[in-house]
Design a protein around this motif. Structure first.
Motif, PDB file in Angstrom:
ATOM      1  N   LEU A 185      -2.166   6.328   9.829  1.00 55.66           N
ATOM      2  CA  LEU A 185      -1.136   5.454   9.269  1.00 55.66           C
ATOM      3  C   LEU A 185      -0.269   4.861  10.375  1.00 55.66           C
ATOM      4  O   LEU A 185       0.004   3.661  10.407  1.00 55.66           O
ATOM      5  CB  LEU A 185      -0.260   6.229   8.280  1.00 55.66           C
ATOM      6  N   LEU A 230     -10.416   2.919   6.128  1.00 55.22           N
ATOM      7  CA  LEU A 230      -8.985   2.613   5.995  1.00 55.22           C
ATOM      8  C   LEU A 230      -8.615   1.334   6.740  1.00 55.22           C
ATOM      9  O   LEU A 230      -8.054   0.401   6.150  1.00 55.22           O
ATOM     10  CB  LEU A 230      -8.146   3.800   6.503  1.00 55.22           C
ATOM     11  N   THR A 283      -0.843  12.703   1.219  1.00 48.75           N
ATOM     12  CA  THR A 283      -1.539  11.650   1.965  1.00 48.75           C
ATOM     13  C   THR A 283      -2.110  12.156   3.277  1.00 48.75           C
ATOM     14  O   THR A 283      -3.261  11.855   3.630  1.00 48.75           O
ATOM     15  CB  THR A 283      -0.571  10.486   2.221  1.00 48.75           C
ATOM     16  N   LEU A 330       2.536  -1.357   4.448  1.00 47.22           N
ATOM     17  CA  LEU A 330       2.042   0.021   4.315  1.00 47.22           C
ATOM     18  C   LEU A 330       3.257   0.944   4.328  1.00 47.22           C
ATOM     19  O   LEU A 330       4.011   0.969   5.308  1.00 47.22           O
ATOM     20  CB  LEU A 330       1.107   0.349   5.477  1.00 47.22           C
ATOM     21  N   THR A 362     -11.117   9.240   7.109  1.00 46.80           N
ATOM     22  CA  THR A 362     -10.356   7.979   7.166  1.00 46.80           C
ATOM     23  C   THR A 362     -11.289   6.769   7.189  1.00 46.80           C
ATOM     24  O   THR A 362     -10.833   5.641   7.413  1.00 46.80           O
ATOM     25  CB  THR A 362      -9.449   7.941   8.406  1.00 46.80           C
ATOM     26  N   ILE A 420       0.874  -1.183   0.000  1.00 44.74           N
ATOM     27  CA  ILE A 420       0.000   0.000   0.000  1.00 44.74           C
ATOM     28  C   ILE A 420       0.907   1.227   0.000  1.00 44.74           C
ATOM     29  O   ILE A 420       1.438   1.623   1.048  1.00 44.74           O
ATOM     30  CB  ILE A 420      -0.914   0.051   1.244  1.00 44.74           C
ATOM     31  N   ALA A 444       1.785   4.963   0.355  1.00 47.67           N
ATOM     32  CA  ALA A 444       1.093   6.111   0.964  1.00 47.67           C
ATOM     33  C   ALA A 444       2.026   7.297   1.097  1.00 47.67           C
ATOM     34  O   ALA A 444       1.937   8.082   2.049  1.00 47.67           O
ATOM     35  CB  ALA A 444       0.526   5.720   2.327  1.00 47.67           C
ATOM     36  N   ALA A 494       4.699   4.635   4.324  1.00 50.29           N
ATOM     37  CA  ALA A 494       4.402   6.041   4.576  1.00 50.29           C
ATOM     38  C   ALA A 494       5.671   6.867   4.414  1.00 50.29           C
ATOM     39  O   ALA A 494       6.787   6.339   4.433  1.00 50.29           O
ATOM     40  CB  ALA A 494       3.838   6.215   5.985  1.00 50.29           C
ATOM     41  N   SER A 498      -3.759   1.261  -4.207  1.00 45.68           N
ATOM     42  CA  SER A 498      -3.566   2.645  -3.752  1.00 45.68           C
ATOM     43  C   SER A 498      -4.305   2.868  -2.434  1.00 45.68           C
ATOM     44  O   SER A 498      -5.261   2.147  -2.107  1.00 45.68           O
ATOM     45  CB  SER A 498      -4.068   3.629  -4.803  1.00 45.68           C
ATOM     46  N   LEU A 499      -3.866   3.880  -1.692  1.00 42.54           N
ATOM     47  CA  LEU A 499      -4.454   4.124  -0.370  1.00 42.54           C
ATOM     48  C   LEU A 499      -5.945   4.453  -0.466  1.00 42.54           C
ATOM     49  O   LEU A 499      -6.753   3.948   0.329  1.00 42.54           O
ATOM     50  CB  LEU A 499      -3.708   5.266   0.328  1.00 42.54           C
ATOM     51  N   GLN A 500      -6.325   5.279  -1.436  1.00 44.41           N
ATOM     52  CA  GLN A 500      -7.748   5.628  -1.563  1.00 44.41           C
ATOM     53  C   GLN A 500      -8.582   4.401  -1.948  1.00 44.41           C
ATOM     54  O   GLN A 500      -9.725   4.267  -1.526  1.00 44.41           O
ATOM     55  CB  GLN A 500      -7.922   6.732  -2.598  1.00 44.41           C
TER      56      GLN A 500
END
Length: 451
Positions: free
Chosen positions: A205, A177, A166, A194, A174, A154, A156, A196, A246-248
């Motif tokens: 996150l 998530l 992000t 993940l 959120t 993922i 981010a 970040a 993707s995060l979204q």
């Protein structure tokens, strides 16, 4: 936690950065679905012109995996189906109703995820049309439901030009998530990485469960998932599969399981010096660029790009935003040539080397447009490409082997680790004016077909 710090790369100093101001695009009158967005899917139509669909109604399925659907992002009537050469479905156009009607699916809560079977999760995602948000490397195609990956990534920490921040996205909402992360963990049973940014302060996150959290720092392409995979779980051969989302889209998966209806909204950015308002905007999947830019004047002759400037696609206003894109870029179009341009000191010419004086002031005051400032020439191994690619491979030799169509050497040089988006900056900096990213795509397609 160890931070992976990358030094190679470059952040484009380009005018028109989006302001952190979120607006709503409102309800469009028409949506478009482009099956060609989904690499690896062989589409078969399930609707015809005049049919009425709800949000979440299947409009086509994948002939390779008949249980995999692409569904309507809005309720309305199918008014046009554009067929191209060889009967390829290019577009499905839907005129939206004034009121929304949804296909309904089973709902769950976060506590029930550990009791869900992977098969139940898979069927829910395939039926809803959300499965295509999961892609796999190598080849960047829609994930194969019958082959489990060794890991899920993922990303981010986007670093592409005009990419959404992000932390700002997570400040807006959120919801979904954690549910999405838990669903992916339960679906695969494999590590969910993940990634970040090192400067991210998001508690969503930092406190995420069911994931392995990594921190990356550095210039673009440090935010690309291909770079993360290379440094965390490298791909060794064509059967060494990694999934990425993707995060979204992770949040969309979570919202779908929580609410039982297909989520169709996403936040994208509008950037570039040829558009008046540069901001964040909440849109609907399948919206045309003219609706995304409605009430936002664009300079005459500007180039519209669906996606970021390095990897996006040139579009016209009637085209929809790409399914995987989260940026609309608008830059000046130009074909002008400077008279004896190579003789001028270059105070206003963008430079990544020390060729022009603008480099001394970090390219401040320079402008980027669509010109290449040169034509194709022989491969000049100056090391420019290597300076912006934070991967332990030899790109110049790989390019030569792709052009020679030598599969054995391509595999030895790490073709399966590569993706065009990771080489987009190489195309930008290359002194030979090669479309490096296109050559990488050509190599991947050749290996996929003949390897």
């Amino acid at each position: 936690m160890k931070v992976i710090r990358l030094k190679k790369g470059h952040n484009l100093a380009i005018a028109g950065q989006p302001e952190k101001l979120l607006v709503n695009a409102g309800q469009p009158a028409r949506l478009k679905i482009r099956p060609l967005d989904f690499r690896g899917i062989k589409p078969k139509l399930l609707v015809k012109e005049g049919d009425h669909v709800n949000t979440g109604t299947p409009v086509l399925y994948n002939k390779i995996f008949p249980d995999m659907f692409v569904t309507a992002p809005g309720a309305g009537r199918v008014v046009n189906i554009v067929i191209g050469e060889r009967r390829v479905v290019k577009e499905i156009v839907i005129d939206l109703d004034r009121t929304e009607s949804f296909e309904s699916f089973e709902r769950f809560n976060e506590q029930s995820v550990p009791t869900l079977s992977p098969d139940t999760i898979k069927k829910q995602l395939l039926r809803s049309g959300l499965w295509p948000v999961i892609r796999q490397r190598p080849f960047s195609s829609v994930a194969d439901p019958e082959k489990l990956p060794k890991a899920v990534f993922i990303p981010a920490t986007p670093t592409a030009p005009f990419a959404p921040d992000t932390d700002y996205l997570l400040e807006q909402d959120t919801t979904g998530l954690q549910m999405g992360l838990s669903v992916l963990k339960r679906l695969t049973g494999k590590p969910v990485h993940l990634v970040a940014g090192n400067d991210s302060s998001s508690t969503a996150l930092g406190g995420a469960k069911d994931v392995v959290l990594h921190r990356f720092s550095g210039p673009h392409p440090a935010g690309n998932v291909g770079i993360h995979i290379h440094h965390i779980a490298p791909i060794r051969n064509r059967d060494d599969i990694v999934w990425y989302v993707s995060l979204q889209d992770v949040m969309r998966v979570g919202r779908f399981f929580l609410k039982g209806i297909l989520p169709v909204e996403k936040i994208v950015t509008v950037g570039g010096e040829s558009v008046e308002k540069r901001h964040y905007i909440k849109i609907r999947q399948g919206m045309m660029l003219k609706d995304v830019l409605w009430g936002n004047p664009v300079e005459r002759g500007a180039r519209l790009v669906s996606g970021d400037l390095l990897t996006g696609l040139q579009c016209v206003a009637e085209d929809p935003l790409g399914f995987y894109h989260d940026t609309v870029s608008v830059i000046p179009e130009s074909a002008r040539r400077d008279f004896f341009g190579w003789l001028v000191p270059g105070l206003h010419k963008y430079s990544l080397t020390n060729l022009f004086l603008s480099r001394l002031v970090n390219n401040r005051g320079t402008h980027l447009d669509t010109r290449m400032h040169g034509s194709k020439r022989v491969i000049i191994p100056f090391g420019n490409i290597e300076s912006v690619l934070p991967m332990n491979i030899l790109p110049t030799f790989l390019i030569k082997m792709i052009l020679a169509e030598d599969i054995d050497e391509m595999e030895k040089l790490g073709i399966y680790e590569c993706d065009p988006e990771d080489f987009a900056l190489c195309s930008f900096i290359d002194a030979s004016k090669m479309e490096v990213a296109e050559i990488i795509r050509q190599g991947l397609e050749y290996v996929e077909k003949n390897g």
